[in-house]
Every structure is written in structure tokens, then in C-alpha cells.
Design a protein around this motif. Sequence first.
Motif, PDB file in Angstrom:
ATOM      1  N   THR A 101       0.839  -1.206   0.000  1.00 44.62           N
ATOM      2  CA  THR A 101       0.000   0.000   0.000  1.00 44.62           C
ATOM      3  C   THR A 101       0.870   1.251   0.000  1.00 44.62           C
ATOM      4  OG1 THR A 101      -1.767  -1.163   1.190  1.00 44.62           O
ATOM      5  CG2 THR A 101      -1.803   1.239   1.246  1.00 44.62           C
ATOM      6  N   TYR A 118      -0.637  -1.911  -4.261  1.00 44.78           N
ATOM      7  CA  TYR A 118      -1.569  -2.851  -3.639  1.00 44.78           C
ATOM      8  C   TYR A 118      -2.425  -3.549  -4.693  1.00 44.78           C
ATOM      9  CZ  TYR A 118      -5.244  -4.623  -0.559  1.00 44.78           C
ATOM     10  OH  TYR A 118      -6.136  -5.444   0.101  1.00 44.78           O
ATOM     11  N   ASP A 119      -2.690  -2.864  -5.808  1.00 47.35           N
ATOM     12  CA  ASP A 119      -3.517  -3.456  -6.853  1.00 47.35           C
ATOM     13  C   ASP A 119      -2.875  -4.691  -7.469  1.00 47.35           C
ATOM     14  OD1 ASP A 119      -1.628  -1.508  -7.803  1.00 47.35           O
ATOM     15  OD2 ASP A 119      -2.470  -1.792  -9.807  1.00 47.35           O
ATOM     16  N   GLU A 161      -4.416  -7.113  -5.128  1.00 47.87           N
ATOM     17  CA  GLU A 161      -5.877  -7.132  -5.022  1.00 47.87           C
ATOM     18  C   GLU A 161      -6.533  -7.885  -6.169  1.00 47.87           C
ATOM     19  OE1 GLU A 161      -9.111  -3.902  -3.630  1.00 47.87           O
ATOM     20  OE2 GLU A 161      -8.066  -3.404  -5.490  1.00 47.87           O
ATOM     21  N   SER A 164      -6.565  -4.115   2.855  1.00 43.90           N
ATOM     22  CA  SER A 164      -6.879  -2.693   2.745  1.00 43.90           C
ATOM     23  C   SER A 164      -8.376  -2.483   2.901  1.00 43.90           C
ATOM     24  CB  SER A 164      -6.424  -2.152   1.382  1.00 43.90           C
ATOM     25  OG  SER A 164      -6.930  -0.850   1.169  1.00 43.90           O
ATOM     26  N   PHE A 165      -8.747  -1.407   3.552  1.00 47.30           N
ATOM     27  CA  PHE A 165     -10.158  -1.101   3.753  1.00 47.30           C
ATOM     28  C   PHE A 165     -10.888  -0.975   2.424  1.00 47.30           C
ATOM     29  CE2 PHE A 165     -13.471   2.190   4.055  1.00 47.30           C
ATOM     30  CZ  PHE A 165     -14.321   1.590   4.975  1.00 47.30           C
ATOM     31  N   HIS A 166     -10.192  -0.516   1.398  1.00 47.25           N
ATOM     32  CA  HIS A 166     -10.827  -0.313   0.101  1.00 47.25           C
ATOM     33  C   HIS A 166     -11.189  -1.636  -0.582  1.00 47.25           C
ATOM     34  CE1 HIS A 166      -9.984   3.937   0.354  1.00 47.25           C
ATOM     35  NE2 HIS A 166      -8.737   3.688   0.635  1.00 47.25           N
ATOM     36  N   THR A 167     -10.662  -2.733  -0.080  1.00 45.96           N
ATOM     37  CA  THR A 167     -10.966  -4.042  -0.669  1.00 45.96           C
ATOM     38  C   THR A 167     -12.322  -4.559  -0.201  1.00 45.96           C
ATOM     39  OG1 THR A 167      -8.605  -4.546  -0.682  1.00 45.96           O
ATOM     40  CG2 THR A 167     -10.080  -6.408  -0.959  1.00 45.96           C
ATOM     41  N   ARG A 168     -12.815  -4.038   0.938  1.00 46.83           N
ATOM     42  CA  ARG A 168     -14.004  -4.599   1.582  1.00 46.83           C
ATOM     43  C   ARG A 168     -15.203  -4.692   0.634  1.00 46.83           C
ATOM     44  NH1 ARG A 168     -15.953  -4.968   6.840  1.00 46.83           N
ATOM     45  NH2 ARG A 168     -14.218  -3.751   7.684  1.00 46.83           N
ATOM     46  N   LYS A 169     -15.523  -3.606  -0.031  1.00 45.08           N
ATOM     47  CA  LYS A 169     -16.743  -3.569  -0.838  1.00 45.08           C
ATOM     48  C   LYS A 169     -16.733  -4.634  -1.924  1.00 45.08           C
ATOM     49  CE  LYS A 169     -19.669  -0.508  -3.593  1.00 45.08           C
ATOM     50  NZ  LYS A 169     -19.851   0.872  -4.132  1.00 45.08           N
ATOM     51  N   GLN A 170     -15.658  -4.689  -2.726  1.00 43.70           N
ATOM     52  CA  GLN A 170     -15.613  -5.656  -3.818  1.00 43.70           C
ATOM     53  C   GLN A 170     -15.507  -7.074  -3.289  1.00 43.70           C
ATOM     54  OE1 GLN A 170     -16.095  -4.803  -7.116  1.00 43.70           O
ATOM     55  NE2 GLN A 170     -16.359  -7.016  -7.265  1.00 43.70           N
TER      56      GLN A 170
END
Length: 528
Positions: A180, A185-186, A189, A237-243
Motif C-alpha cells: 500500500t 496494492y492493486d 488485489e 486494505s479497507f478499500h478491498t471490503r466492498k468488492q
Amino acid sequence: MKLSIRPFETKSLPGDFEKMMWKKLEMAVHSIHKQEAARHPLEELYTAVNDLCLHGFTDSLYDKLEKTCEDHIKSVFSKLEGKRLSGVKFLSALSEVWEGTCIELTVIKTVFGSLDRTVVLHNSRKALWDMGLAIFRTIFTNSESTKTRTLTALLEQIQFERQGTSINQGLMKQTLSMMTSLGIYDLFEAPFLQETRRFYSEEAATQLAKEGDIGPYLYLIQSRIAEEGNKVEAYLSFHTRKQLTTDVLQCLIGDHAQDILDKGFVSLMENKKVAELRLLYSHFDLPGVQKVELLKNSFRIFVKQAGAKKVLNEANDSSMISDLLVFKTELDDVLQNAFSGREELGYTLRDAFEEFINMRANRPAELLAKYIDSKMKPGAKETDEQLEPLLDQCLDLFRMIAAKDVFEAFYKKDFAKRLLLGKCASIYTEKVFIGKLKAECGPSFTSKLEGMLKDMEVSREVLSEYSGEDTNLSVQILTESYWPTYQSCQVLLPTKLSTALDGVKTFYLKKILRPPTSLANLPLHLHR
């Protein structure tokens, strides 16, 4: 006398000034990379950096420092690649490299503070910390071996965790935090989400292929959703949660919603498993799933089919109404406690109930009237407190019956018998129920029933005022249009009874100014 002002004399820099300063600083940087104490005092190093910046050597110093850091990080990565490590051991080694690099960059940023401030002030180059991260990122991404081993180890650890093996979440967090910070990070992911979809698609297919109840699969979904949420809290990462949540729900529920219903919905309903039905509804109602429409359709089919068996089986007519009341109570419990009282599912329940209860035309209406009659008579096992909610349930069935005129006819006939034969357990309860029918269907529906009650009250008043010879005589004075039609017949009364009846008739005619209802055809009750 003249006064002249001369400028200060400036000392020229030695020809090897930059070289001398850099040599001193280079030795310090090597010591930092080795995590050793510098040979020169920090104050002397600060002064050297400041002097170089003041005398225009900023870009040269920056380039030399950048090259030295790059050579060092390349060397570290070369050693890492040479180690035959994989899995968690490789992640540990990589984590040590990253942690060491961060410590070194922090110290370098401190020693070269003047340089850092100068380049940031003039916005000409990256800050020293960002410079170091850029070097690390470039070397990491250009090393296919390191990149592949890192991603493989991360995905392998997650696979182990999903299979129930405990893993080092701290190490996972440190590695992913590194990615990150580097802005890559992508790289993790995308394959992580792909592997997630593969894993849960296979798990769903395997679990649904098993024989038995659907309940364990519903609890598995619940636990899997929680586990993936914990991963986000622990190291993703928190941004991974939704997907991630979307993919898990799609694989476990969305892609198999109809299969889930086909496999176990009927069984859950028949066995009254409210907890599992609540879980099923909550899964189907999750954002990103929204399969309540399928659930609604299965609910409608179940209600219709299960109810039709109760209505169409003539052998069970004697228990049809009580069975339907129990069935409706159970369905209402599911609606409220499993389906959160959802309005559209409530409409589905009512529509399905109306559909099956009217499959036998008039019979349910007739049996409902007779069932209420049995509960209104003395000797019914229900207490007054129990009877009122039971009658409310009967009224609920009445609302869904199309043949309300048939119900009215049978109810009127039975009500008349209860009144005339003194078989009403409670006049108050009779009035309350008629009031509810009136509120439901209007005054015209209950006008004759209310007229019957009025006739009984008038009869009691007349007899209470009448003081004839036979005080035990009981006569009902009825308004013919209110009551069911009875076949007329000539009755030859005993002289004494005929005389007593004439006395009541004479008294009644004197009491009113209009001609009374025919008394000749009225039911008479003589009590001695």
C-alpha cells in the motif's frame, strides 16, 4: 578626507570541496545502510550537507545520494532473490528488508535534512522519503521472481486461513501495508479477488451438492461473510471490503439463489425453522444480492400448495378450519420473526391464502360458520380471554373467503338457533363479533343479526312486564324478516298453553300501536 567602503573578502572553496564533503557523507550513508554508527559526529554531517546546499551543489548531492541508495537496495534485493525461500519464510525475509529500508530512509532523511527541505521548497525533486520508496517500488516490480513469490505466498496464506489453518496475520498486514505504501496494492488485489471467486464458487457447488438440510449452508455463508470481514480488519486494505463482500455474496448466494430455495425452502417451512428462515431472508436481502423476489415466489408457491392440501381433502373437513387457523398462525410467525414483517411478503401471503382457500367454492365459508358456532356455544374449551383472539383469527380467514354470502347464510342460521335455544355462551361475545363483522362488511351485512338480538331483548322486556298466570312461560317475539325462513306448520297446542299464549299476545298488542309480528308461527318455549 574620503571614506570608501570595500566588500567583504570571500574565501574561495577548495577545488575538491564537493568531493571531500561527499566522501564524508557517503561513508555515513554506507554506515546507515549497514545500520552502524557513523564515523563522524552528526553535527559535522549536518554542516556538510548544509554547506553543499548553500554553495549550489544541491542537485549533484541529490543525484549521488539517490544512486547510493539505489545501489544498496538493488544489492539487498539481489541477496533476497538468491535465498531459496518460499511461503511465510519468504514473506518474513521481505518484511525484514522493508522494515530495514524504512529505518534507513528515516535516518537519511534526518542527516540530509537541509537537502530534503531545499528540494521540497523548490519543488524540483521528490522528497527523500518518496525518493527511497520510488527506488524500492521500481526494483520490486521489475523483479519478477520477488513479485511472484510475494503474491504466491500471500494467496497461499489466505487459502490456508480459509481452510481453517491459523496464519501469521501480523506478517500479512506488514507485507500488504508495504504494498500500500509503495502504491502497488492493486498487484495483490486483482489476483486475490480472482482467487476469492474461484474458491467460493467451488465451495458453493460442493456444499449444495450434499444431501440434507440447507441450514448448514446458510450458517456457512454467515461465517464466511464474517471471516472475510475479519480479514479486512486484520490485514487487507479497507478499500478491498466492498468488492470482496460483493464477490463472496455473489458466489455463495447470488449465483445459486434458486438452487438454495429449491433445495431447502420447503423443508425449512414445513419444519418451522424460523432461525434458518431468518438467516435465509437476511442473506437474500443483503445489498448486492437482492433476491427477495425469488424468495417471495417460493413463499407463494409453498403457501398455495400446502394450503390446497388442507382445503381440497374432503376427508379432513371436520378439522379444516382449525388446521387453517394453525397454518395461518405459523405463517404469520414466519412473516414477522423470519421475514421482518416485510410488507410485500405479507401481501404475497394473503394473495396465496385467498387463492387456495377459495378452491372449493362455498365449503370453507360453511365450515368457518359452523366452527364459530361451536366456539360460541356453552361447553367450548376456550375461556373468554382465549375466545376473543380466536375469533379475530376466524375473522382473518373470513376476509380471505370469497363466498361471504354463504358464510352469512350459515352464520345467520346457527346464530338463530343459539338465540332461540339459549345456547349462547356469552351475549357480550356475540355482540362483539357482530360488531367486527359490521366494521368489516358494513351495516347491511349485520342488520338482520342485530335485529335478532333486538328481538331477544324486546322478548325479555315483554315477559318481564307480563304478569300472567304462568310465570314460567317463555315466549320469543320475532321480527319475521330478520330470522331464517322456517317451514310453516299447524300446531295443536294444549288448552293451558294456548290460553297462556293468548294472554301474552293480548298484552303485547296493548303495549304497541302497530300490528305485531305473527305469533302463530313463532317458536315457543314453555318451562315448568
